[in-house]
Design a protein around this motif. Structure first.
Motif, PDB file in Angstrom:
ATOM      1  N   ILE A 122       0.917  -1.389  -0.147  1.00  0.00           N
ATOM      2  CA  ILE A 122      -0.030   0.108  -0.039  1.00  0.00           C
ATOM      3  C   ILE A 122       0.955   1.206   0.098  1.00  0.00           C
ATOM      4  O   ILE A 122       0.765   2.198  -0.876  1.00  0.00           O
ATOM      5  N   ARG A 123       1.765   1.240   0.751  1.00  0.00           N
ATOM      6  CA  ARG A 123       2.661   2.474   1.018  1.00  0.00           C
ATOM      7  C   ARG A 123       3.562   2.438  -0.194  1.00  0.00           C
ATOM      8  O   ARG A 123       3.692   3.668  -0.718  1.00  0.00           O
ATOM      9  N   MET A 124       4.219   1.464  -0.759  1.00  0.00           N
ATOM     10  CA  MET A 124       4.827   1.588  -2.088  1.00  0.00           C
ATOM     11  C   MET A 124       4.219   2.118  -3.241  1.00  0.00           C
ATOM     12  O   MET A 124       4.837   2.768  -4.072  1.00  0.00           O
ATOM     13  N   ASN A 125       2.911   1.783  -3.245  1.00  0.00           N
ATOM     14  CA  ASN A 125       2.092   2.261  -4.378  1.00  0.00           C
ATOM     15  C   ASN A 125       1.151   3.352  -4.390  1.00  0.00           C
ATOM     16  O   ASN A 125       0.779   4.074  -5.332  1.00  0.00           O
ATOM     17  N   SER A 126       1.456   3.844  -3.230  1.00  0.00           N
ATOM     18  CA  SER A 126       0.395   5.181  -2.730  1.00  0.00           C
ATOM     19  C   SER A 126       1.018   6.346  -3.735  1.00  0.00           C
ATOM     20  O   SER A 126       0.295   7.268  -3.958  1.00  0.00           O
ATOM     21  N   ALA A 127       2.077   6.474  -4.086  1.00  0.00           N
ATOM     22  CA  ALA A 127       2.620   7.566  -4.793  1.00  0.00           C
ATOM     23  C   ALA A 127       2.545   7.429  -6.273  1.00  0.00           C
ATOM     24  O   ALA A 127       2.550   8.454  -6.780  1.00  0.00           O
ATOM     25  N   PHE A 128       2.176   6.442  -6.625  1.00  0.00           N
ATOM     26  CA  PHE A 128       1.556   6.420  -8.292  1.00  0.00           C
ATOM     27  C   PHE A 128       0.042   6.133  -8.437  1.00  0.00           C
ATOM     28  O   PHE A 128       0.039   6.457  -9.484  1.00  0.00           O
ATOM     29  N   LEU A 129      -0.598   5.615  -7.506  1.00  0.00           N
ATOM     30  CA  LEU A 129      -2.004   5.375  -8.104  1.00  0.00           C
ATOM     31  C   LEU A 129      -3.078   6.417  -7.425  1.00  0.00           C
ATOM     32  O   LEU A 129      -2.914   6.732  -6.436  1.00  0.00           O
ATOM     33  N   THR A 130      -4.028   6.493  -8.610  1.00  0.00           N
ATOM     34  CA  THR A 130      -5.193   7.369  -8.457  1.00  0.00           C
ATOM     35  C   THR A 130      -6.245   6.448  -7.728  1.00  0.00           C
ATOM     36  O   THR A 130      -6.029   5.243  -7.782  1.00  0.00           O
ATOM     37  N   PRO A 131      -7.188   7.272  -7.212  1.00  0.00           N
ATOM     38  CA  PRO A 131      -8.149   6.436  -6.637  1.00  0.00           C
ATOM     39  C   PRO A 131      -8.967   5.359  -7.812  1.00  0.00           C
ATOM     40  O   PRO A 131      -9.206   4.147  -7.408  1.00  0.00           O
ATOM     41  N   ASP A 132      -8.980   5.757  -9.364  1.00  0.00           N
ATOM     42  CA  ASP A 132      -9.552   4.769 -10.089  1.00  0.00           C
ATOM     43  C   ASP A 132      -8.496   3.534 -10.290  1.00  0.00           C
ATOM     44  O   ASP A 132      -8.988   2.523 -10.483  1.00  0.00           O
ATOM     45  N   GLN A 133      -7.188   3.814 -10.295  1.00  0.00           N
ATOM     46  CA  GLN A 133      -6.090   2.847 -10.393  1.00  0.00           C
ATOM     47  C   GLN A 133      -6.240   2.045  -9.128  1.00  0.00           C
ATOM     48  O   GLN A 133      -5.998   0.602  -9.381  1.00  0.00           O
ATOM     49  N   TRP A 134      -6.378   2.465  -7.695  1.00  0.00           N
ATOM     50  CA  TRP A 134      -6.601   1.646  -6.865  1.00  0.00           C
ATOM     51  C   TRP A 134      -7.761   0.503  -7.079  1.00  0.00           C
ATOM     52  O   TRP A 134      -7.674  -0.653  -6.787  1.00  0.00           O
ATOM     53  N   LYS A 135      -9.107   1.036  -7.408  1.00  0.00           N
ATOM     54  CA  LYS A 135     -10.062   0.427  -7.909  1.00  0.00           C
ATOM     55  C   LYS A 135      -9.688  -0.880  -8.806  1.00  0.00           C
ATOM     56  O   LYS A 135     -10.076  -1.899  -8.557  1.00  0.00           O
ATOM     57  N   ALA A 136      -8.960  -0.484  -9.806  1.00  0.00           N
ATOM     58  CA  ALA A 136      -8.546  -1.351 -10.786  1.00  0.00           C
ATOM     59  C   ALA A 136      -7.688  -2.352 -10.078  1.00  0.00           C
ATOM     60  O   ALA A 136      -7.780  -3.547 -10.509  1.00  0.00           O
ATOM     61  N   GLU A 137      -6.728  -2.047  -9.286  1.00  0.00           N
ATOM     62  CA  GLU A 137      -5.726  -2.977  -8.873  1.00  0.00           C
ATOM     63  C   GLU A 137      -6.597  -3.880  -8.065  1.00  0.00           C
ATOM     64  O   GLU A 137      -6.349  -5.184  -7.990  1.00  0.00           O
ATOM     65  N   VAL A 138      -7.435  -3.502  -7.272  1.00  0.00           N
ATOM     66  CA  VAL A 138      -8.078  -4.246  -6.094  1.00  0.00           C
ATOM     67  C   VAL A 138      -8.995  -5.191  -7.032  1.00  0.00           C
ATOM     68  O   VAL A 138      -9.087  -6.648  -6.706  1.00  0.00           O
ATOM     69  N   THR A 139      -9.812  -4.834  -8.074  1.00  0.00           N
ATOM     70  CA  THR A 139     -10.579  -5.706  -8.951  1.00  0.00           C
ATOM     71  C   THR A 139      -9.657  -6.732  -9.639  1.00  0.00           C
ATOM     72  O   THR A 139     -10.062  -8.030  -9.698  1.00  0.00           O
ATOM     73  N   LYS A 140      -8.332  -6.388  -9.986  1.00  0.00           N
ATOM     74  CA  LYS A 140      -7.499  -7.451 -10.712  1.00  0.00           C
ATOM     75  C   LYS A 140      -7.198  -8.456  -9.344  1.00  0.00           C
ATOM     76  O   LYS A 140      -7.100  -9.571 -10.008  1.00  0.00           O
ATOM     77  N   MET A 141      -7.080  -8.156  -8.368  1.00  0.00           N
ATOM     78  CA  MET A 141      -6.645  -9.036  -7.268  1.00  0.00           C
ATOM     79  C   MET A 141      -7.895 -10.087  -7.164  1.00  0.00           C
ATOM     80  O   MET A 141      -7.528 -11.193  -6.849  1.00  0.00           O
ATOM     81  N   GLN A 142      -8.985  -9.641  -7.235  1.00  0.00           N
ATOM     82  CA  GLN A 142     -10.215 -10.284  -7.171  1.00  0.00           C
ATOM     83  C   GLN A 142     -10.535 -11.203  -8.313  1.00  0.00           C
ATOM     84  O   GLN A 142     -10.592 -12.256  -8.197  1.00  0.00           O
TER      85      GLN A 142
END
Length: 92
Positions: free
Chosen positions: A47-67
């Motif tokens: 989470i901390r490592m990616n927080s500098a790079f991801l927007t809210p929409d990108q976080w949603k895409a990442e979490v959806t990808k994990m699922q």
């Protein structure tokens, strides 16, 4: 037997897997769900490592990808809760 003891010790030593969010995680709705659900497969440090790079929409895409792609054990409501938490607290 020894392998089981080592694995069990590792699980207990990991706060997210023991049902606790790491102390650095920002408090708020979704914190515990994020820590415990994401911590099943990887360290919450991502989470901390990616927080500098991801927007809210990108976080949603990442979490959806994990699922969807990786089969993370979470339903759509959990995906939304985690994505909302990450988007609010750890997006650029």
């Amino acid at each position: 037997m020894r392998r089981g003891m080592i694995l069990g010790g590792m699980l207990l030593a990991t706060p997210a897997l023991a049902g606790q969010a790491p102390s650095w995680m920002k408090p708020g709705p979704g914190q515990e769900t994020t820590a415990t659900t994401c911590g099943i497969c990887h360290t919450p440090e991502y989470i901390r490592m990616n927080s500098a790079f991801l927007t809210p929409d990108q976080w949603k895409a990442e979490v959806t990808k994990m699922q969807k792609a990786y089969g993370a054990p979470m339903d759509d409501n959990t995906v939304k809760e985690i994505a909302d938490y990450l988007g609010k607290n750890y997006a650029r």
